[in-house]
Design a protein around this motif. Structure first.
Motif, PDB file in Angstrom:
ATOM      1  N   ILE A 254       0.823  -1.207   0.000  1.00 26.63           N
ATOM      2  CA  ILE A 254       0.000   0.000   0.000  1.00 26.63           C
ATOM      3  C   ILE A 254       0.862   1.263   0.000  1.00 26.63           C
ATOM      4  O   ILE A 254       2.029   1.256   0.405  1.00 26.63           O
ATOM      5  N   ASP A 255       0.239   2.353  -0.447  1.00 21.46           N
ATOM      6  CA  ASP A 255       0.846   3.684  -0.446  1.00 21.46           C
ATOM      7  C   ASP A 255       0.457   4.380   0.862  1.00 21.46           C
ATOM      8  O   ASP A 255      -0.717   4.671   1.101  1.00 21.46           O
ATOM      9  N   VAL A 256       1.439   4.637   1.725  1.00 23.94           N
ATOM     10  CA  VAL A 256       1.154   5.250   3.031  1.00 23.94           C
ATOM     11  C   VAL A 256       1.681   6.679   3.109  1.00 23.94           C
ATOM     12  O   VAL A 256       1.954   7.192   4.186  1.00 23.94           O
ATOM     13  N   HIS A 407       0.344   7.056  -9.034  1.00 27.16           N
ATOM     14  CA  HIS A 407      -0.507   7.880  -8.180  1.00 27.16           C
ATOM     15  C   HIS A 407      -1.279   8.854  -9.044  1.00 27.16           C
ATOM     16  O   HIS A 407      -0.698   9.673  -9.773  1.00 27.16           O
ATOM     17  N   ASP A 442      -6.838   0.340   3.280  1.00 29.46           N
ATOM     18  CA  ASP A 442      -7.548   1.526   2.798  1.00 29.46           C
ATOM     19  C   ASP A 442      -7.420   2.680   3.789  1.00 29.46           C
ATOM     20  O   ASP A 442      -7.244   3.845   3.400  1.00 29.46           O
ATOM     21  N   GLU A 445      -3.970   4.162   3.571  1.00 35.36           N
ATOM     22  CA  GLU A 445      -3.773   4.943   2.345  1.00 35.36           C
ATOM     23  C   GLU A 445      -4.468   6.297   2.453  1.00 35.36           C
ATOM     24  O   GLU A 445      -3.991   7.292   1.903  1.00 35.36           O
ATOM     25  N   ASP A 446      -5.582   6.326   3.185  1.00 34.85           N
ATOM     26  CA  ASP A 446      -6.306   7.575   3.405  1.00 34.85           C
ATOM     27  C   ASP A 446      -6.804   7.607   4.855  1.00 34.85           C
ATOM     28  O   ASP A 446      -7.881   7.099   5.165  1.00 34.85           O
TER      29      ASP A 446
END
Length: 454
Positions: A254-256, A407, A442, A445-446
């Motif tokens: 994931i993108d953190v 992204h 999720d 990520e947000d």
């Protein structure tokens, strides 16, 4: 008139059968009071301080530092004011009189005194049979330490490396014993532990280092390390978990980047001014939120007299795996689901610090419901963690590093990590495990997604 009483090693809970004497706080000739801390012991769970059950003068330390003894074995003898009806073993300090409820009768075996705050599981301990003497019991003479000096009573504290009289570097008693067994001179070692103390790794490194001149018959090609304490407990627990619960592990990258930005902003808020804020805080909050949405991940398989059942726990005792000098331990944040974000941050800080300094109690290490292990601090991307016994899931978090990532439709350098969730397939099926892992991902990520659940 005085009589000598012996204080026997108690079971401090969890059915423990043995413990290692880590550090004595008293010496022969010292005056002791009731509930004064006299010794620190290392069990399979934690470092524990034992209070004295009676008042008097220490006549002997019956067990040396670094020695492992069974529950029920006398460890110290104390001269107390005699009352004419004692048997000299110290047990009467915890046993009711004959006319009181719970009194010990000739047909009822005495129970050993226990540490205040911890119970004993009836029949949970096994003691070696003791040799019977034809005459009256006599105090066991204490080993005579070199150049003994009285040790003044100190505020209860958990193991701190102590300097020895001959000027050697700071080192814990087990480390000094290890150095002696391996033939390593502590005076030649530069310690890398807290306050410059010598650690086990320092001793091993010194033992493995080449010497300036060959010394016949002193080369050590193999080392044998006794398995005891935390290491013994870890081995038994992990073996039991691996061969009892059918493990399934799933992975999610994931993108953190937004989580890392949220961590930075939290550090600037007054509520977090005196608290260390790390990504672990938001990872823990994300997992707690996922548990609230999917309670079955916080359940456990239980085999009972009437058959197997699944116990769903509507509270979260969050385990945080912590690497310490004594090995990997997993202290718990009790009722973590009820804490605000600042309180959760404080609890995580206190938990990790307590664990690393060896101050975790047996109560801190039990009754977990789900665990997080942060392998990223070791520079590891991912792994397949083993479920902590008594739980059904464990979340591993890999290192957070810069990686190329698509992204918003474009290639960019983002903060990326890999999550891995191991779960007991008897309790959690693939769909549920995947849903929980995706939910945690999720939210990381947000982080605003965490606010959507109340």
């Amino acid at each position: 008139m005085t009589e000598t009483k012996q204080f026997k090693l108690p079971d401090v809970g969890e059915g423990l059968t043995e413990a290692e004497i880590v550090k004595w706080h008293v010496a022969p000739g010292d005056q002791v009071e009731v509930n004064q801390t006299i010794v620190e012991i290392e069990t399979a769970k934690a470092i524990v301080e034992l209070p004295c059950p009676f008042e008097g003068v220490v006549t002997g330390l019956l067990v040396t530092e670094g020695e492992t003894v069974d529950v029920g074995v006398p460890i110290i003898s104390v001269d107390v004011a005699g009352d004419g009806d004692g048997d000299g073993d110290g047990a009467e300090a915890q046993v009711p009189k004959a006319d009181e409820p719970g009194a010990v009768t000739p047909d009822t075996p005495k129970r050993e005194p226990v540490l205040v705050g911890y119970g004993v599981l009836p029949g949970a301990t096994k003691r070696r049979p003791r040799k019977q003497s034809n005459g009256a019991a006599e105090p066991v003479p204490a080993p005579e330490p070199p150049a003994p000096e009285p040790v003044a009573p100190v505020t209860p504290a958990v193991v701190r490396p102590q300097a020895v009289d001959n000027g050697l570097p700071l080192a814990k008693p087990p480390v000094r014993k290890m150095a002696k067994d391996l033939g390593v001179d502590l005076a030649t070692i530069a310690g890398t532990g807290p306050q410059g103390s010598v650690t086990r790794d320092d001793v091993r490194a010194a033992q493995a280092a080449p010497v300036s001149a060959p010394v016949p018959a002193q080369g050590v090609r193999e080392e044998r390390i006794p398995v005891k304490g935390v290491r013994k407990s870890i081995a038994a627990a992990m073996s039991g978990s691996a061969f009892t619960a059918p493990h399934v592990t799933e992975f999610l990258q994931i993108d953190v980047t937004r989580t890392m930005e949220a961590v930075r902003r939290l550090r600037e808020l007054p509520d977090f001014a005196e608290v260390k804020v790390s990504p672990l805080l938001l990872i823990a909050r994300a997992l707690l939120t996922a548990v609230a949405r999917t309670p079955m991940v916080n359940a456990v398989w239980a085999d009972g007299p009437s058959g197997a059942e699944i116990v769903v726990k509507h509270y979260v005792n969050l385990g945080i795996a912590a690497a310490t000098e004594r090995g990997l331990i997993v202290p718990k944040v009790k009722d973590a689901q009820a804490l605000s974000l600042p309180d959760l941050a404080r609890a995580l800080n206190a938990l990790v610090e307590t664990a690393r300094t060896g101050k975790s109690t047996p109560a801190d290490l039990t009754d977990g419901t789900i665990t997080i292990t942060n392998i990223g601090v070791f520079g590891i991307d991912t792994g397949t963690p083993i479920i902590t016994p008594g739980e059904s899931a464990i979340l591993a978090v890999g290192q957070i590093r810069d990686m190329p990532w698509v992204h918003e439709g474009e290639l960019a350098i983002r903060k990326v990590t890999t999550l891995s969730l191991s779960f007991d397939h008897r309790v959690i099926d693939g769909e549920l495990g995947s849903r929980v892992l995706r939910d945690v991902g999720d939210m990381l990520e947000d982080p605003l997604r965490m606010l959507a659940w109340s």
